[in-house]
Design a protein around this motif. Structure first.
Motif, PDB file in Angstrom:
ATOM      1  N   ASP A 165       0.824  -1.216   0.000  1.00 42.94           N
ATOM      2  CA  ASP A 165       0.000   0.000   0.000  1.00 42.94           C
ATOM      3  C   ASP A 165       0.853   1.260   0.000  1.00 42.94           C
ATOM      4  N   LEU A 166       1.937   1.244   0.770  1.00 40.82           N
ATOM      5  CA  LEU A 166       2.758   2.444   0.924  1.00 40.82           C
ATOM      6  C   LEU A 166       3.903   2.532  -0.081  1.00 40.82           C
ATOM      7  N   SER A 167       3.958   1.591  -1.007  1.00 41.55           N
ATOM      8  CA  SER A 167       5.048   1.603  -1.977  1.00 41.55           C
ATOM      9  C   SER A 167       4.857   2.672  -3.059  1.00 41.55           C
ATOM     10  N   GLU A 168       3.604   3.049  -3.326  1.00 38.07           N
ATOM     11  CA  GLU A 168       3.319   4.073  -4.326  1.00 38.07           C
ATOM     12  C   GLU A 168       2.154   4.927  -3.848  1.00 38.07           C
ATOM     13  N   ARG A 169       2.218   6.215  -4.136  1.00 38.56           N
ATOM     14  CA  ARG A 169       1.163   7.129  -3.710  1.00 38.56           C
ATOM     15  C   ARG A 169      -0.205   6.713  -4.264  1.00 38.56           C
ATOM     16  N   LYS A 170      -0.245   6.258  -5.507  1.00 37.27           N
ATOM     17  CA  LYS A 170      -1.534   5.924  -6.111  1.00 37.27           C
ATOM     18  C   LYS A 170      -2.230   4.764  -5.390  1.00 37.27           C
ATOM     19  N   LEU A 171      -1.456   3.973  -4.629  1.00 42.46           N
ATOM     20  CA  LEU A 171      -2.045   2.848  -3.916  1.00 42.46           C
ATOM     21  C   LEU A 171      -2.651   3.255  -2.577  1.00 42.46           C
ATOM     22  N   TYR A 172      -2.264   4.440  -2.084  1.00 41.20           N
ATOM     23  CA  TYR A 172      -2.848   4.878  -0.816  1.00 41.20           C
ATOM     24  C   TYR A 172      -3.607   6.199  -0.923  1.00 41.20           C
ATOM     25  N   GLU A 173      -3.762   6.703  -2.141  1.00 45.22           N
ATOM     26  CA  GLU A 173      -4.390   8.021  -2.268  1.00 45.22           C
ATOM     27  C   GLU A 173      -5.859   8.026  -1.854  1.00 45.22           C
ATOM     28  N   ASN A 174      -6.528   6.859  -1.851  1.00 49.67           N
ATOM     29  CA  ASN A 174      -7.926   6.829  -1.395  1.00 49.67           C
ATOM     30  C   ASN A 174      -8.040   7.129   0.092  1.00 49.67           C
ATOM     31  N   ALA A 175      -6.944   6.994   0.840  1.00 53.68           N
ATOM     32  CA  ALA A 175      -6.969   7.299   2.272  1.00 53.68           C
ATOM     33  C   ALA A 175      -6.734   8.784   2.546  1.00 53.68           C
ATOM     34  N   LEU A 176      -6.221   9.518   1.569  1.00 56.57           N
ATOM     35  CA  LEU A 176      -5.771  10.892   1.820  1.00 56.57           C
ATOM     36  C   LEU A 176      -6.884  11.864   2.195  1.00 56.57           C
ATOM     37  N   PRO A 177      -8.059  11.830   1.559  1.00 55.25           N
ATOM     38  CA  PRO A 177      -9.085  12.804   1.952  1.00 55.25           C
ATOM     39  C   PRO A 177      -9.442  12.741   3.439  1.00 55.25           C
ATOM     40  N   GLU A 178      -9.628  11.538   3.957  1.00 54.12           N
ATOM     41  CA  GLU A 178      -9.975  11.403   5.372  1.00 54.12           C
ATOM     42  C   GLU A 178      -8.805  11.818   6.267  1.00 54.12           C
ATOM     43  N   LEU A 179      -7.595  11.426   5.883  1.00 51.12           N
ATOM     44  CA  LEU A 179      -6.425  11.777   6.682  1.00 51.12           C
ATOM     45  C   LEU A 179      -6.172  13.287   6.669  1.00 51.12           C
ATOM     46  N   GLU A 180      -6.348  13.908   5.523  1.00 54.56           N
ATOM     47  CA  GLU A 180      -6.112  15.354   5.442  1.00 54.56           C
ATOM     48  C   GLU A 180      -7.156  16.134   6.229  1.00 54.56           C
ATOM     49  N   THR A 181      -8.389  15.640   6.263  1.00 54.79           N
ATOM     50  CA  THR A 181      -9.415  16.289   7.086  1.00 54.79           C
ATOM     51  C   THR A 181      -9.019  16.265   8.559  1.00 54.79           C
ATOM     52  N   ALA A 182      -8.549  15.092   9.032  1.00 53.62           N
ATOM     53  CA  ALA A 182      -8.105  14.984  10.430  1.00 53.62           C
ATOM     54  C   ALA A 182      -6.876  15.852  10.680  1.00 53.62           C
ATOM     55  N   LEU A 183      -5.975  15.881   9.697  1.00 49.23           N
ATOM     56  CA  LEU A 183      -4.757  16.682   9.831  1.00 49.23           C
ATOM     57  C   LEU A 183      -5.088  18.165   9.998  1.00 49.23           C
TER      58      LEU A 183
END
Length: 487
Positions: free
Chosen positions: A78-96
């Motif tokens: 999952d963490l080897s490429e950004r495109k594999l974890y980008e679906n998590a970014l909206p939720e993480l950025e909201t919390a950030l």
């Protein structure tokens, strides 16, 4: 409980730094008999998690040996490429971005999170959510701070070899807190071979299983050496303490139920419902294509990608017809259109929230068959009767109170053979878990309306025909998979 810590080099972590056993990943890989007969929890602190590295193989083989490990190979990928974890970014950025005020209005260029713990309490919400998504000992998050919004540029592992002099004490404190918390979460109980977690929401209006039914299952499972313990959405961090997961609240790939399923799968735990089944069953467009490709009979269907397709649907299916939003459950997002005007008004409204709709031929019946299928074999058969003066089994009234039709139960032996056979064929297209297949009997034969993950299963209802055998087989499904894993 045995904790084992793997390092890349003997010098990476001193034995005085932790009370837990420390060995190199090379020793772990080359001595498969280590910890034989035990079920240790492995923390892989290798400096390299790249594909086919020693760190990668250590986590891969931990799974085959029945050892629980973080990070898993799935997390590494999952963490080897950004495109594999980008679906998590909206939720993480909201919390950030909820941390901005407490941080004085600006963000550092990067932050390191150890075992879900940040450098200060300000980071708690974000750190816990990051650990929920990517269960890894040490993560580095690179941040770009805009004027009003901070975005995440990269999420990656932060190896022991790169720990600064200031970071190492915080890492060791986080390691100690994590292993201590996991130990305290394990309650002293009557010994059982396994403990299954059951995810529930006590406030849910239409849960797939009532709490009383789950208690009934727990009594049967106890006789088979299994303890069943309810958990809620707040217990994701505790999930690794259990051996299996049974999700008994309505699933959605956009909420915590999917994260629980995904985490369980990463931990190597048998899970109902698994993430892939959720994805496949949630979307009616996918289901229609899958059933058609596998020659499972379904009602005549037309895909609607815009208002220009409405006339084709009307000409092909006639009126009344049924219009569906692809992602819906419990009869929500499913409406009947009696003429073209109703179809156009409903489609225009729904196309604002979904780029694709499904129109199906209206097949009026007094009931729908529901066949439960577990592990590719029929589990139960019932008829769900239509709600009073309504064409669906659930009538969602404007006052917010759903009205449900009755249930008529059957033994599998007494249910029509073609209904059972069609249901089993449909469920096997999805996977090996637990599914509820909805079918209608027509003059032209049986047709499948949909295949549901997370089907209803209640004592005194779906289990009436096959009695306790339903719950015994459910328990055995988990046991078989655990024992195949050697756990």
């Amino acid at each position: 409980m045995t904790w084992v810590i793997l390092t890349g080099r003997n010098s990476d972590l001193g034995q005085v730094d932790t009370p837990h056993k420390i060995i190199t990943n090379r020793e772990y890989l080359t001595h498969p008999a280590l910890f034989r007969g035990q079920r240790p929890k492995v923390i892989n602190l290798s400096n390299n998690y790249a594909y086919q590295s020693r760190g990668y193989y250590a986590s891969l083989l931990a799974g085959s040996r029945g050892h629980k490990v973080i990070p898993t190979v799935e997390t590494m990928i999952d963490l080897s490429e950004r495109k594999l974890y980008e679906n998590a970014l909206p939720e993480l950025e909201t919390a950030l971005n909820k941390c901005r005020k407490e941080l004085g209005g600006s963000y550092p260029p990067k932050v390191c999170i150890f075992f879900g713990i940040g450098p200060s309490k300000v980071w708690d919400r974000f750190a816990k959510l990051l650990f929920d998504w990517f269960r890894a000992p040490a993560l580095e998050v690179v941040i770009r701070d805009g004027q009003n919004w901070a975005s995440i540029q990269r999420i990656g592992f932060h190896p022991l070899a790169r720990l600064s002099a200031d970071e190492k004490p915080r890492f060791l404190a986080s390691l100690e807190a994590y292993t201590s918390r996991e130990w305290r979460d394990s309650k002293t109980r009557t010994p059982a071979r396994y403990t299954f977690a059951t995810l529930v929401n006590p406030q849910e209006q239409l849960p797939p299983s009532e709490i009383g039914s789950l208690r009934y299952w727990a009594r049967i499972a106890e006789k088979m050496g299994v303890e069943v313990e309810p958990i809620t959405k707040r217990d994701l961090a505790k999930l690794a303490n259990y051996d299996a997961l049974f999700i008994r609240e309505t699933t959605s790939i956009s909420n915590h139920t999917y994260r629980f399923a995904r985490r369980a799968q990463q931990e190597g735990m048998p899970v109902i419902d698994d993430p892939l089944s959720m994805i496949r069953c949630t979307n009616k467009v996918y289901l229609h294509e899958l059933m058609s490709a596998n020659k499972v009979p379904v009602p005549p269907t037309v895909m609607i990608a815009g208002v220009s397709d409405l006339q084709l649907a009307a000409d092909t299916l006639g009126f009344p017809l049924v219009l569906k939003i692809p992602d819906s459950s419990f009869s929500r997002g499913v409406k009947k259109a009696n003429d073209f005007a109703e179809l156009k008004a409903l489609a225009e409204q729904w196309l604002e929230e979904s780029d694709l709709l499904i129109a199906q031929k209206f097949v009026p019946t007094d009931y729908d068959w529901r066949v439960g299928v577990l592990g590719g074999q029929p589990l139960f058969a019932v008829q769900y009767l239509m709600a009073k003066k309504h064409w669906q089994i659930v009538n969602h009234k404007t006052n917010g109170k759903p009205d449900q039709g009755g249930v008529k139960t059957f033994t599998l032996k007494d249910a029509p053979e073609d209904v059972i056979a069609t249901a089993v064929k449909a469920a096997r297209c999805i996977g090996d878990g637990l599914y509820g297949v909805d079918l209608k009997e027509t003059k032209d034969g049986v047709v499948v309306i949909e295949v549901n993950d997370n089907p209803n299963l209640d004592h005194g209802c779906e289990d009436t025909g096959e009695k306790d055998e339903v719950w015994v087989r459910l328990t055995q499904w988990f046991l078989d998979r655990l024992e195949r894993q050697g756990r």
